[in-house]
Design a protein around this motif. Structure first.
Motif, PDB file in Angstrom:
ATOM      1  N   THR A  82      -6.113   9.229  -1.165  1.00  0.00           N
ATOM      2  CA  THR A  82      -4.829   9.236  -0.615  1.00  0.00           C
ATOM      3  C   THR A  82      -5.100   8.668   0.850  1.00  0.00           C
ATOM      4  OG1 THR A  82      -4.326  11.698  -1.406  1.00  0.00           O
ATOM      5  CG2 THR A  82      -3.140  10.863   0.622  1.00  0.00           C
ATOM      6  N   VAL A  83      -4.251   7.762   1.273  1.00  0.00           N
ATOM      7  CA  VAL A  83      -4.089   6.977   2.515  1.00  0.00           C
ATOM      8  C   VAL A  83      -3.076   7.661   3.572  1.00  0.00           C
ATOM      9  CG1 VAL A  83      -3.666   4.622   3.440  1.00  0.00           C
ATOM     10  CG2 VAL A  83      -4.649   4.968   1.279  1.00  0.00           C
ATOM     11  N   TYR A  84      -3.596   8.001   4.413  1.00  0.00           N
ATOM     12  CA  TYR A  84      -2.710   8.349   5.676  1.00  0.00           C
ATOM     13  C   TYR A  84      -2.340   7.308   6.577  1.00  0.00           C
ATOM     14  CZ  TYR A  84      -0.950  11.525   9.603  1.00  0.00           C
ATOM     15  OH  TYR A  84      -0.276  12.075  10.746  1.00  0.00           O
ATOM     16  N   PHE A  85      -0.901   6.939   6.438  1.00  0.00           N
ATOM     17  CA  PHE A  85      -0.707   5.715   7.112  1.00  0.00           C
ATOM     18  C   PHE A  85      -0.057   5.935   8.609  1.00  0.00           C
ATOM     19  CE2 PHE A  85       2.448   2.223   7.696  1.00  0.00           C
ATOM     20  CZ  PHE A  85       1.657   1.248   8.352  1.00  0.00           C
ATOM     21  N   VAL A 100       2.310  -0.669   3.108  1.00  0.00           N
ATOM     22  CA  VAL A 100       1.500   0.485   2.158  1.00  0.00           C
ATOM     23  C   VAL A 100       2.048   0.562   0.826  1.00  0.00           C
ATOM     24  CG1 VAL A 100       0.194   1.506   4.038  1.00  0.00           C
ATOM     25  CG2 VAL A 100       2.553   2.115   3.523  1.00  0.00           C
ATOM     26  N   LEU A 103       0.020   0.126  -2.344  1.00  0.00           N
ATOM     27  CA  LEU A 103      -1.255   1.026  -2.567  1.00  0.00           C
ATOM     28  C   LEU A 103      -0.889   2.062  -3.717  1.00  0.00           C
ATOM     29  CD1 LEU A 103      -2.357   2.019   1.051  1.00  0.00           C
ATOM     30  CD2 LEU A 103      -3.866   1.102  -0.796  1.00  0.00           C
ATOM     31  N   TYR A 108      -3.415   4.927  -5.581  1.00  0.00           N
ATOM     32  CA  TYR A 108      -3.451   5.821  -4.279  1.00  0.00           C
ATOM     33  C   TYR A 108      -2.447   6.389  -3.892  1.00  0.00           C
ATOM     34  CZ  TYR A 108      -8.192   3.556  -3.424  1.00  0.00           C
ATOM     35  OH  TYR A 108      -9.468   3.141  -3.797  1.00  0.00           O
ATOM     36  N   VAL A 110       0.129   7.891  -0.881  1.00  0.00           N
ATOM     37  CA  VAL A 110       0.475   7.497   0.565  1.00  0.00           C
ATOM     38  C   VAL A 110       1.136   8.430   1.151  1.00  0.00           C
ATOM     39  CG1 VAL A 110       1.336   5.915   1.940  1.00  0.00           C
ATOM     40  CG2 VAL A 110       0.177   5.012  -0.085  1.00  0.00           C
ATOM     41  N   TYR A 153      -8.173   8.578   3.418  1.00  0.00           N
ATOM     42  CA  TYR A 153      -8.751   7.682   4.370  1.00  0.00           C
ATOM     43  C   TYR A 153      -7.386   7.513   5.383  1.00  0.00           C
ATOM     44  CZ  TYR A 153     -11.214   5.836   0.364  1.00  0.00           C
ATOM     45  OH  TYR A 153     -12.176   5.972  -0.653  1.00  0.00           O
ATOM     46  N   LEU A 155      -5.421   4.993   7.576  1.00  0.00           N
ATOM     47  CA  LEU A 155      -5.009   3.638   7.751  1.00  0.00           C
ATOM     48  C   LEU A 155      -4.090   3.424   9.061  1.00  0.00           C
ATOM     49  CD1 LEU A 155      -4.778   0.507   7.334  1.00  0.00           C
ATOM     50  CD2 LEU A 155      -3.262   1.223   5.411  1.00  0.00           C
ATOM     51  N   MET A 288     -12.647   1.062   0.418  1.00  0.00           N
ATOM     52  CA  MET A 288     -12.321   2.353  -0.147  1.00  0.00           C
ATOM     53  C   MET A 288     -13.150   2.383  -1.378  1.00  0.00           C
ATOM     54  SD  MET A 288      -8.288   2.864   0.923  1.00  0.00           S
ATOM     55  CE  MET A 288      -7.632   1.784  -0.370  1.00  0.00           C
TER      56      MET A 288
END
Length: 307
Positions: A82-85, A100, A103, A108, A110, A153, A155, A288
């Motif tokens: 998981t990407v935390y933007f 994003v 992704l 992933y 988001v 992560y 970002l 990643m």
């Protein structure tokens, strides 16, 4: 000889205007230098053929934050991570979502939020509030059952990167769980005070006030002083040599201040446009751990630290 009417370089009304403007900056703690929110909706994820969920979070100090959850395009519970933007300082998530939107297709999840005062989030923006909002979003995210034990992560782009540095440093220092698996900083300034002084120095009206105005920003928000605390979480710093908003030297300074493991990706893109140029997405995926190869454009430069 013709008669000349002398012209005042600074009229009384101009002086009052300058004085008022400087007073506003002093009272706002230079917030107007960092936050340019609006309430417009530019695009929603469904317009990009993305599934999404509106998320509303209540903060401890009474604000309500709006965000979007974009699930990975992968079998149930099979996301790569998981990407935390954390987005930049202008507009809101609906104008930053393209950074994003690629992704989920890569597997992933988001999650992105609007800080207070942005988009559908309530309140007025300021540095302390935005830092609180960023932490509120991460705490909600890490409690989701579908995030599970997969990598997480951060970002952050521009302002979002500065918020991400503080958040990741504190999260790591306090040994919060789950542990972050990586922090990616794209076009980020090395400190709130540092960039405020540079911006105030560039305009003749504010040049004399660059030092006193920058003192309205608490010194403990300087990212360059917090970079080392992110270790041992891997850090990737992305910065463009032709960034016209945040000069390249800020990225270099953050890289030098970071502890291993760290990487630096030099780009040749406008500010905030990293992910519209072929090659840089792949570099982030390598960071990643989802790909073993990287194919950068000729202008790209990928310097790996010790991993």
């Amino acid at each position: 000889m013709a008669n000349r009417t002398p012209r005042l370089l600074l009229t009384a009304s101009t002086a009052r205007f300058i004085g008022l403007w400087v007073a506003i900056l002093m009272l706002s703690g230079c917030s107007s230098l960092f936050f340019y929110p609006d309430r417009a909706t530019y695009i929603t994820p469904d317009r990009l053929n993305l599934s999404y969920q509106d998320i509303y979070l209540d903060t401890a100090d009474g604000e309500t934050l709006h965000g979007w959850w974009l699930p990975a395009e992968a079998p149930e519970n099979d996301a790569k991570g998981t990407v935390y933007f954390l987005h930049g300082n202008a507009q809101n998530i609906s104008s930053h979502i393209l950074n994003v939107a690629w992704l989920p297709q890569e597997g992933y999840n988001v999650f992105t939020i609007d800080y207070r005062g942005y988009g559908k989030s309530t309140g007025d923006p300021d540095i302390e509030g935005a830092l609180h909002d960023a932490e509120t979003g991460l705490r909600w995210l890490t409690k989701r059952p579908d995030v599970g034990d997969r990598p997480v992560y951060i970002l952050g782009q521009s302002l979002g990167g500065a918020l991400g540095i503080a958040l990741a440093g504190e999260w790591t220092r306090r040994e919060e769980q789950p542990r972050l698996n990586g922090v990616i900083l794209d076009g980020t300034f090395s400190g709130f005070r540092k960039i405020a002084r540079e911006k105030l120095d560039a305009f003749w009206l504010t040049w004399p006030f660059q030092i006193p105005l920058s003192w309205t920003i608490p010194a403990d928000y300087e990212g360059i002083d917090r970079m080392a605390s992110i270790s041992p979480v891997p850090v990737m710093i992305i910065h463009s040599v032709r960034d016209g908003v945040i000069p390249f030297r800020h990225g270099e300074a953050l890289y030098e201040a970071a502890e291993e493991p760290k990487e630096f990706l030099q780009t040749d893109t406008p500010h905030g446009a990293t992910f519209v140029i072929p090659g840089y997405k792949e570099a982030v995926l390598v960071n990643m751990g989802s790909d073993e190869s990287v194919h950068l454009t000729p202008t790209g430069q990928h310097k790996k630290g010790v991993r």
